[in-house]
Design a protein around this motif. Sequence first.
Motif, PDB file in Angstrom:
ATOM      1  N   VAL A  46      32.461  33.179  24.491  1.00  0.00           N
ATOM      2  CA  VAL A  46      33.502  33.853  25.271  1.00  0.00           C
ATOM      3  C   VAL A  46      32.867  34.806  26.269  1.00  0.00           C
ATOM      4  O   VAL A  46      32.120  35.709  25.897  1.00  0.00           O
ATOM      5  CB  VAL A  46      34.489  34.617  24.362  1.00  0.00           C
ATOM      6  N   ASP A  47      33.165  34.592  27.533  1.00  0.00           N
ATOM      7  CA  ASP A  47      32.731  35.454  28.629  1.00  0.00           C
ATOM      8  C   ASP A  47      33.749  36.586  28.760  1.00  0.00           C
ATOM      9  O   ASP A  47      34.934  36.344  29.004  1.00  0.00           O
ATOM     10  CB  ASP A  47      32.665  34.626  29.913  1.00  0.00           C
ATOM     11  N   CYS A  48      33.293  37.831  28.601  1.00  0.00           N
ATOM     12  CA  CYS A  48      34.178  39.001  28.640  1.00  0.00           C
ATOM     13  C   CYS A  48      33.862  39.921  29.818  1.00  0.00           C
ATOM     14  O   CYS A  48      34.210  41.108  29.791  1.00  0.00           O
ATOM     15  CB  CYS A  48      34.065  39.805  27.343  1.00  0.00           C
ATOM     16  N   ARG A  49      33.232  39.387  30.853  1.00  0.00           N
ATOM     17  CA  ARG A  49      32.861  40.251  31.974  1.00  0.00           C
ATOM     18  C   ARG A  49      34.101  40.854  32.643  1.00  0.00           C
ATOM     19  O   ARG A  49      35.090  40.175  32.868  1.00  0.00           O
ATOM     20  CB  ARG A  49      32.025  39.473  32.990  1.00  0.00           C
ATOM     21  N   PHE A  50      34.002  42.138  32.939  1.00  0.00           N
ATOM     22  CA  PHE A  50      35.114  42.866  33.562  1.00  0.00           C
ATOM     23  C   PHE A  50      34.557  44.133  34.193  1.00  0.00           C
ATOM     24  O   PHE A  50      33.715  44.814  33.599  1.00  0.00           O
ATOM     25  CB  PHE A  50      36.187  43.233  32.523  1.00  0.00           C
ATOM     26  N   THR A  51      35.041  44.466  35.376  1.00  0.00           N
ATOM     27  CA  THR A  51      34.591  45.680  36.067  1.00  0.00           C
ATOM     28  C   THR A  51      35.777  46.601  36.293  1.00  0.00           C
ATOM     29  O   THR A  51      36.758  46.212  36.948  1.00  0.00           O
ATOM     30  CB  THR A  51      33.950  45.332  37.427  1.00  0.00           C
ATOM     31  N   LEU A  52      35.716  47.820  35.763  1.00  0.00           N
ATOM     32  CA  LEU A  52      36.780  48.794  35.984  1.00  0.00           C
ATOM     33  C   LEU A  52      36.916  49.072  37.479  1.00  0.00           C
ATOM     34  O   LEU A  52      35.926  49.278  38.178  1.00  0.00           O
ATOM     35  CB  LEU A  52      36.477  50.098  35.243  1.00  0.00           C
ATOM     36  N   GLY A  53      38.139  49.078  37.959  1.00  0.00           N
ATOM     37  CA  GLY A  53      38.386  49.300  39.380  1.00  0.00           C
ATOM     38  C   GLY A  53      38.341  48.037  40.210  1.00  0.00           C
ATOM     39  O   GLY A  53      38.765  48.041  41.374  1.00  0.00           O
ATOM     40  N   LYS A  54      37.822  46.955  39.641  1.00  0.00           N
ATOM     41  CA  LYS A  54      37.774  45.662  40.323  1.00  0.00           C
ATOM     42  C   LYS A  54      38.262  44.600  39.341  1.00  0.00           C
ATOM     43  O   LYS A  54      37.480  43.806  38.822  1.00  0.00           O
ATOM     44  CB  LYS A  54      36.350  45.350  40.794  1.00  0.00           C
ATOM     45  N   PRO A  55      39.564  44.582  39.072  1.00  0.00           N
ATOM     46  CA  PRO A  55      40.088  43.770  37.967  1.00  0.00           C
ATOM     47  C   PRO A  55      39.877  42.267  38.099  1.00  0.00           C
ATOM     48  O   PRO A  55      39.933  41.556  37.097  1.00  0.00           O
ATOM     49  CB  PRO A  55      41.582  44.122  37.951  1.00  0.00           C
ATOM     50  N   GLU A  56      39.630  41.766  39.297  1.00  0.00           N
ATOM     51  CA  GLU A  56      39.423  40.330  39.461  1.00  0.00           C
ATOM     52  C   GLU A  56      37.950  39.937  39.411  1.00  0.00           C
ATOM     53  O   GLU A  56      37.622  38.749  39.373  1.00  0.00           O
ATOM     54  CB  GLU A  56      40.030  39.869  40.792  1.00  0.00           C
ATOM     55  N   ALA A  57      37.069  40.924  39.438  1.00  0.00           N
ATOM     56  CA  ALA A  57      35.634  40.635  39.567  1.00  0.00           C
ATOM     57  C   ALA A  57      35.087  39.834  38.393  1.00  0.00           C
ATOM     58  O   ALA A  57      34.252  38.937  38.568  1.00  0.00           O
ATOM     59  CB  ALA A  57      34.848  41.937  39.724  1.00  0.00           C
TER      60      ALA A  57
END
Length: 286
Positions: free
Chosen positions: A22-33
């Motif tokens: 499971v890929d859980c990549r997420f950037t706060l402030g850039k929700p689609e990144a």
Amino acid sequence: MDATVTKRWLLARLYEPEQTIVDCRFTLGKPEAGRESYEQEHIPGAVYLDLEHDLSSPVGEHGGRHPLPDPQVLAARLAKLGIGNGSRIVAYDDESGMNAARLWWLLRYLGHENVFILEGGFSAWKAEKFPVTDHQPVRVPSTFATNIQPQMLADVGEVRLQKASAASSSASPALPVLIDSRAGERYQGKEETLDKKAGHIPGAVNYFWKNTQNEDGSYKSSEQLEEHFAGLDKDAEIIVYCGSGVTACPNILALEKAGYRKVRLYAGSWSDWISYEENPIATGEE
């Protein structure tokens, strides 16, 4: 087995049928990144879960910036991705494991223990020239039955009781220890870029979550973590919080790796605590 796995361990088991990556990549402030990064390239066979859409529920007046998802909604999402009760899950991100740890905690809260975090995350995997792809796998839906573990969770009411008892002259010496997982500057109230108020819950002690890891993103050894948390009683009840219940999860993993067994998450964390005007706020060191 440890809660983390190495890159070479995963490489050797990359295509085992009982496993879901499971890929859980997420950037706060850039929700689609995070999703865009996944669509561009990911570890072969990986599916994607979004911190805000899948691993949290919608934000309300209370509950913090990342309220826990409804267990049945999350279970249905997992089942749709082909994750069942017999699955082994390996989660990764590119944020020092904080989002992967959120999934690790959530799955265990749902009663699923066969879940691990990839040390170093995606960038470390790619740096080793291990395989990546942009192909999104077709998954056969499964069945995921929940077995909720309520003892893993603490709510604002319990934290309030803990603080009220601590202030009482008749306070029990066995009161839970409250751990703030944020950086020292945020804990002390010197800066706050994410939440409306600065400071910490009175009585909380500060253990910054990133201090549990080595420079390469792997977790420190059990012995090193025992030394890191040496000021805490291993028989004590511990409640861990952060800004929104995400970076507290790697601290929980580290505490368990160090031998602490009575560890709970205050899921709403600081952003939930300050949503109640009557809740007190402390600044500086405790």
